[in-house]
Motif scaffolding. Structure first.
Motif, PDB file in Angstrom:
ATOM      1  N   GLY A  61       0.821  -1.213   0.000  1.00  0.00           N
ATOM      2  CA  GLY A  61       0.000   0.000   0.000  1.00  0.00           C
ATOM      3  C   GLY A  61       0.847   1.251   0.000  1.00  0.00           C
ATOM      4  N   SER A  62       1.911   1.258   0.786  1.00  0.00           N
ATOM      5  CA  SER A  62       2.802   2.414   0.829  1.00  0.00           C
ATOM      6  C   SER A  62       3.526   2.609  -0.499  1.00  0.00           C
ATOM      7  CB  SER A  62       3.822   2.258   1.960  1.00  0.00           C
ATOM      8  OG  SER A  62       3.180   2.263   3.204  1.00  0.00           O
ATOM      9  N   VAL A  63       3.969   1.507  -1.092  1.00  0.00           N
ATOM     10  CA  VAL A  63       4.641   1.594  -2.393  1.00  0.00           C
ATOM     11  C   VAL A  63       3.677   2.135  -3.446  1.00  0.00           C
ATOM     12  CG1 VAL A  63       5.659   0.226  -4.261  1.00  0.00           C
ATOM     13  CG2 VAL A  63       6.384  -0.165  -1.898  1.00  0.00           C
ATOM     14  N   LEU A  64       2.436   1.630  -3.437  1.00  0.00           N
ATOM     15  CA  LEU A  64       1.450   2.116  -4.403  1.00  0.00           C
ATOM     16  C   LEU A  64       1.144   3.596  -4.188  1.00  0.00           C
ATOM     17  CD1 LEU A  64      -1.027  -0.896  -4.620  1.00  0.00           C
ATOM     18  CD2 LEU A  64       0.583  -0.100  -6.360  1.00  0.00           C
ATOM     19  N   ALA A  65       1.059   4.029  -2.927  1.00  0.00           N
ATOM     20  CA  ALA A  65       0.818   5.447  -2.646  1.00  0.00           C
ATOM     21  C   ALA A  65       1.979   6.302  -3.167  1.00  0.00           C
ATOM     22  CB  ALA A  65       0.621   5.666  -1.142  1.00  0.00           C
ATOM     23  N   GLY A  66       3.210   5.841  -2.960  1.00  0.00           N
ATOM     24  CA  GLY A  66       4.374   6.571  -3.463  1.00  0.00           C
ATOM     25  C   GLY A  66       4.385   6.641  -4.979  1.00  0.00           C
ATOM     26  N   LEU A  67       4.086   5.521  -5.621  1.00  0.00           N
ATOM     27  CA  LEU A  67       4.034   5.502  -7.085  1.00  0.00           C
ATOM     28  C   LEU A  67       2.921   6.399  -7.616  1.00  0.00           C
ATOM     29  CD1 LEU A  67       4.681   1.717  -7.811  1.00  0.00           C
ATOM     30  CD2 LEU A  67       6.248   3.637  -8.240  1.00  0.00           C
ATOM     31  N   ALA A  68       1.774   6.378  -6.932  1.00  0.00           N
ATOM     32  CA  ALA A  68       0.654   7.228  -7.350  1.00  0.00           C
ATOM     33  C   ALA A  68       1.021   8.704  -7.245  1.00  0.00           C
ATOM     34  CB  ALA A  68      -0.579   6.910  -6.506  1.00  0.00           C
ATOM     35  N   LEU A  69       1.721   9.082  -6.172  1.00  0.00           N
ATOM     36  CA  LEU A  69       2.139  10.478  -6.032  1.00  0.00           C
ATOM     37  C   LEU A  69       3.121  10.882  -7.118  1.00  0.00           C
ATOM     38  CD1 LEU A  69       2.485  10.776  -2.163  1.00  0.00           C
ATOM     39  CD2 LEU A  69       0.945  12.101  -3.622  1.00  0.00           C
ATOM     40  N   ILE A  70       4.053  10.000  -7.430  1.00  0.00           N
ATOM     41  CA  ILE A  70       5.025  10.309  -8.488  1.00  0.00           C
ATOM     42  C   ILE A  70       4.316  10.428  -9.838  1.00  0.00           C
ATOM     43  CG2 ILE A  70       6.995   9.381  -9.782  1.00  0.00           C
ATOM     44  CD1 ILE A  70       7.998   8.272  -7.039  1.00  0.00           C
ATOM     45  N   ALA A  71       3.409   9.496 -10.119  1.00  0.00           N
ATOM     46  CA  ALA A  71       2.659   9.551 -11.376  1.00  0.00           C
ATOM     47  C   ALA A  71       1.814  10.821 -11.444  1.00  0.00           C
ATOM     48  CB  ALA A  71       1.771   8.312 -11.510  1.00  0.00           C
ATOM     49  N   ALA A  72       1.159  11.162 -10.339  1.00  0.00           N
ATOM     50  CA  ALA A  72       0.358  12.389 -10.311  1.00  0.00           C
ATOM     51  C   ALA A  72       1.238  13.606 -10.527  1.00  0.00           C
ATOM     52  CB  ALA A  72      -0.388  12.497  -8.979  1.00  0.00           C
ATOM     53  N   GLY A  73       2.429  13.588  -9.974  1.00  0.00           N
ATOM     54  CA  GLY A  73       3.351  14.703 -10.178  1.00  0.00           C
ATOM     55  C   GLY A  73       3.740  14.873 -11.629  1.00  0.00           C
ATOM     56  N   ILE A  74       3.978  13.765 -12.293  1.00  0.00           N
ATOM     57  CA  ILE A  74       4.326  13.824 -13.721  1.00  0.00           C
ATOM     58  C   ILE A  74       3.138  14.350 -14.523  1.00  0.00           C
ATOM     59  CG2 ILE A  74       4.902  12.417 -15.741  1.00  0.00           C
ATOM     60  CD1 ILE A  74       6.554  10.646 -13.747  1.00  0.00           C
ATOM     61  N   VAL A  75       1.945  13.854 -14.191  1.00  0.00           N
ATOM     62  CA  VAL A  75       0.746  14.315 -14.895  1.00  0.00           C
ATOM     63  C   VAL A  75       0.526  15.807 -14.655  1.00  0.00           C
ATOM     64  CG1 VAL A  75      -1.777  14.108 -14.965  1.00  0.00           C
ATOM     65  CG2 VAL A  75      -0.358  12.046 -14.953  1.00  0.00           C
ATOM     66  N   TRP A  76       0.613  16.255 -13.397  1.00  0.00           N
ATOM     67  CA  TRP A  76       0.389  17.670 -13.091  1.00  0.00           C
ATOM     68  C   TRP A  76       1.467  18.559 -13.696  1.00  0.00           C
ATOM     69  CZ3 TRP A  76      -3.322  15.212 -10.419  1.00  0.00           C
ATOM     70  CH2 TRP A  76      -4.466  15.940 -10.126  1.00  0.00           C
ATOM     71  N   GLY A  77       2.635  18.004 -13.915  1.00  0.00           N
ATOM     72  CA  GLY A  77       3.688  18.798 -14.541  1.00  0.00           C
ATOM     73  C   GLY A  77       3.552  18.907 -16.042  1.00  0.00           C
ATOM     74  N   THR A  78       2.854  17.961 -16.663  1.00  0.00           N
ATOM     75  CA  THR A  78       2.803  17.942 -18.122  1.00  0.00           C
ATOM     76  C   THR A  78       1.445  18.299 -18.723  1.00  0.00           C
ATOM     77  OG1 THR A  78       2.361  15.553 -18.096  1.00  0.00           O
ATOM     78  CG2 THR A  78       4.663  16.249 -18.318  1.00  0.00           C
ATOM     79  N   VAL A  79       0.363  18.038 -18.010  1.00  0.00           N
ATOM     80  CA  VAL A  79      -0.978  18.293 -18.554  1.00  0.00           C
ATOM     81  C   VAL A  79      -1.429  19.680 -18.099  1.00  0.00           C
ATOM     82  CG1 VAL A  79      -3.376  17.509 -18.623  1.00  0.00           C
ATOM     83  CG2 VAL A  79      -1.520  15.824 -18.535  1.00  0.00           C
ATOM     84  N   ARG A  80      -1.441  20.615 -19.001  1.00  0.00           N
ATOM     85  CA  ARG A  80      -1.725  22.016 -18.666  1.00  0.00           C
ATOM     86  C   ARG A  80      -3.198  22.290 -18.372  1.00  0.00           C
ATOM     87  NH1 ARG A  80       2.582  23.047 -16.671  1.00  0.00           N
ATOM     88  NH2 ARG A  80       4.376  22.873 -18.007  1.00  0.00           N
ATOM     89  N   SER A  81      -4.108  21.400 -18.728  1.00  0.00           N
ATOM     90  CA  SER A  81      -5.535  21.661 -18.522  1.00  0.00           C
ATOM     91  C   SER A  81      -5.999  21.328 -17.099  1.00  0.00           C
ATOM     92  CB  SER A  81      -6.366  20.864 -19.529  1.00  0.00           C
ATOM     93  OG  SER A  81      -6.133  19.471 -19.363  1.00  0.00           O
ATOM     94  N   LEU A  82      -5.143  20.742 -16.270  1.00  0.00           N
ATOM     95  CA  LEU A  82      -5.513  20.401 -14.901  1.00  0.00           C
ATOM     96  C   LEU A  82      -5.448  21.636 -13.998  1.00  0.00           C
ATOM     97  CD1 LEU A  82      -3.562  17.055 -14.511  1.00  0.00           C
ATOM     98  CD2 LEU A  82      -6.023  17.331 -14.712  1.00  0.00           C
ATOM     99  N   PRO A  83      -6.281  21.658 -12.948  1.00  0.00           N
ATOM    100  CA  PRO A  83      -6.176  22.786 -12.017  1.00  0.00           C
ATOM    101  C   PRO A  83      -4.811  22.784 -11.323  1.00  0.00           C
ATOM    102  CG  PRO A  83      -7.924  21.238 -11.347  1.00  0.00           C
ATOM    103  CD  PRO A  83      -7.310  20.717 -12.601  1.00  0.00           C
ATOM    104  N   PHE A  84      -4.249  23.948 -11.127  1.00  0.00           N
ATOM    105  CA  PHE A  84      -2.935  24.136 -10.495  1.00  0.00           C
ATOM    106  C   PHE A  84      -1.825  23.399 -11.244  1.00  0.00           C
ATOM    107  CE2 PHE A  84      -6.136  24.192  -7.060  1.00  0.00           C
ATOM    108  CZ  PHE A  84      -6.064  25.536  -6.737  1.00  0.00           C
ATOM    109  N   SER A  85      -2.018  23.202 -12.532  1.00  0.00           N
ATOM    110  CA  SER A  85      -1.038  22.485 -13.338  1.00  0.00           C
ATOM    111  C   SER A  85       0.229  23.314 -13.513  1.00  0.00           C
ATOM    112  CB  SER A  85      -1.635  22.159 -14.699  1.00  0.00           C
ATOM    113  OG  SER A  85      -0.681  21.513 -15.508  1.00  0.00           O
ATOM    114  N   SER A  86       1.337  22.741 -13.031  1.00  0.00           N
ATOM    115  CA  SER A  86       2.647  23.362 -13.214  1.00  0.00           C
ATOM    116  C   SER A  86       3.687  22.379 -12.701  1.00  0.00           C
ATOM    117  CB  SER A  86       2.756  24.680 -12.443  1.00  0.00           C
ATOM    118  OG  SER A  86       2.788  24.434 -11.053  1.00  0.00           O
ATOM    119  N   TRP A  87       4.929  22.659 -13.028  1.00  0.00           N
ATOM    120  CA  TRP A  87       5.982  21.785 -12.534  1.00  0.00           C
ATOM    121  C   TRP A  87       6.252  22.002 -11.052  1.00  0.00           C
ATOM    122  CZ3 TRP A  87       7.205  17.271 -13.878  1.00  0.00           C
ATOM    123  CH2 TRP A  87       7.081  16.865 -15.198  1.00  0.00           C
ATOM    124  N   SER A  88       5.854  23.137 -10.509  1.00  0.00           N
ATOM    125  CA  SER A  88       6.030  23.304  -9.057  1.00  0.00           C
ATOM    126  C   SER A  88       5.081  22.372  -8.309  1.00  0.00           C
ATOM    127  CB  SER A  88       5.830  24.760  -8.645  1.00  0.00           C
ATOM    128  OG  SER A  88       4.530  25.197  -8.970  1.00  0.00           O
TER     129      SER A  88
END
Length: 135
Positions: free
Chosen positions: A78-105
């Motif tokens: 569960g912890s590994v999946l949570a970590g992977l999900a956060l990393i994946a979400a970070g990549i998505v939020w950094g690359t998909v400009r149509s998401l709210p608060f989308s940025s590399w920060s």
């Protein structure tokens, strides 16, 4: 009081306060909440001795929670999946400009959170294994 000491106290107050706030948020979200609260308290207590009385009770609870986090393969997964999900979400939020608060920060903070989960998971696992070897 010297200026250097004042600056050091302000930096410790801000850093410790941020660690405590993020830790409290992570108490309800996946992440190492108690460990971050503990880290924040240690930083704050280094400059504000009145807070030292809170460090040991939180340390005991945080260490117990760290041990419980690696107590079963299901919790580790569960912890590994949570970590992977956060990393994946970070990549998505950094690359998909149509998401709210989308940025590399935003993306970077999510990725960093995932990496912190992995680091603390490894630390907790090693700590528990070392303790078991001593018994």
């Amino acid at each position: 009081m010297s200026v250097g000491r004042s600056v050091k106290q302000v930096i410790a107050a801000v850093a410790g306060g941020l660690l405590v706030i993020v830790g409290v948020v992570l108490l309800v979200l996946p992440g190492p909440g108690l460990l971050l609260v503990l880290a924040g308290l240690v930083v704050l207590a280094s400059q504000f001795p009145a807070l030292e009385r809170f460090v040991d009770p939180v340390r005991r609870r945080a260490m117990k929670a760290a041990e419980e986090s690696v107590a079963s393969p299901l919790r580790i997964a569960g912890s590994v999946l949570a970590g992977l999900a956060l990393i994946a979400a970070g990549i998505v939020w950094g690359t998909v400009r149509s998401l709210p608060f989308s940025s590399w920060s935003t993306g970077t903070s999510l990725i960093l959170s995932g990496l912190i989960i992995f680091a603390l998971l490894i630390w907790s696992y090693r700590r528990v294994q070392a303790r078991q070897e001593q018994l």
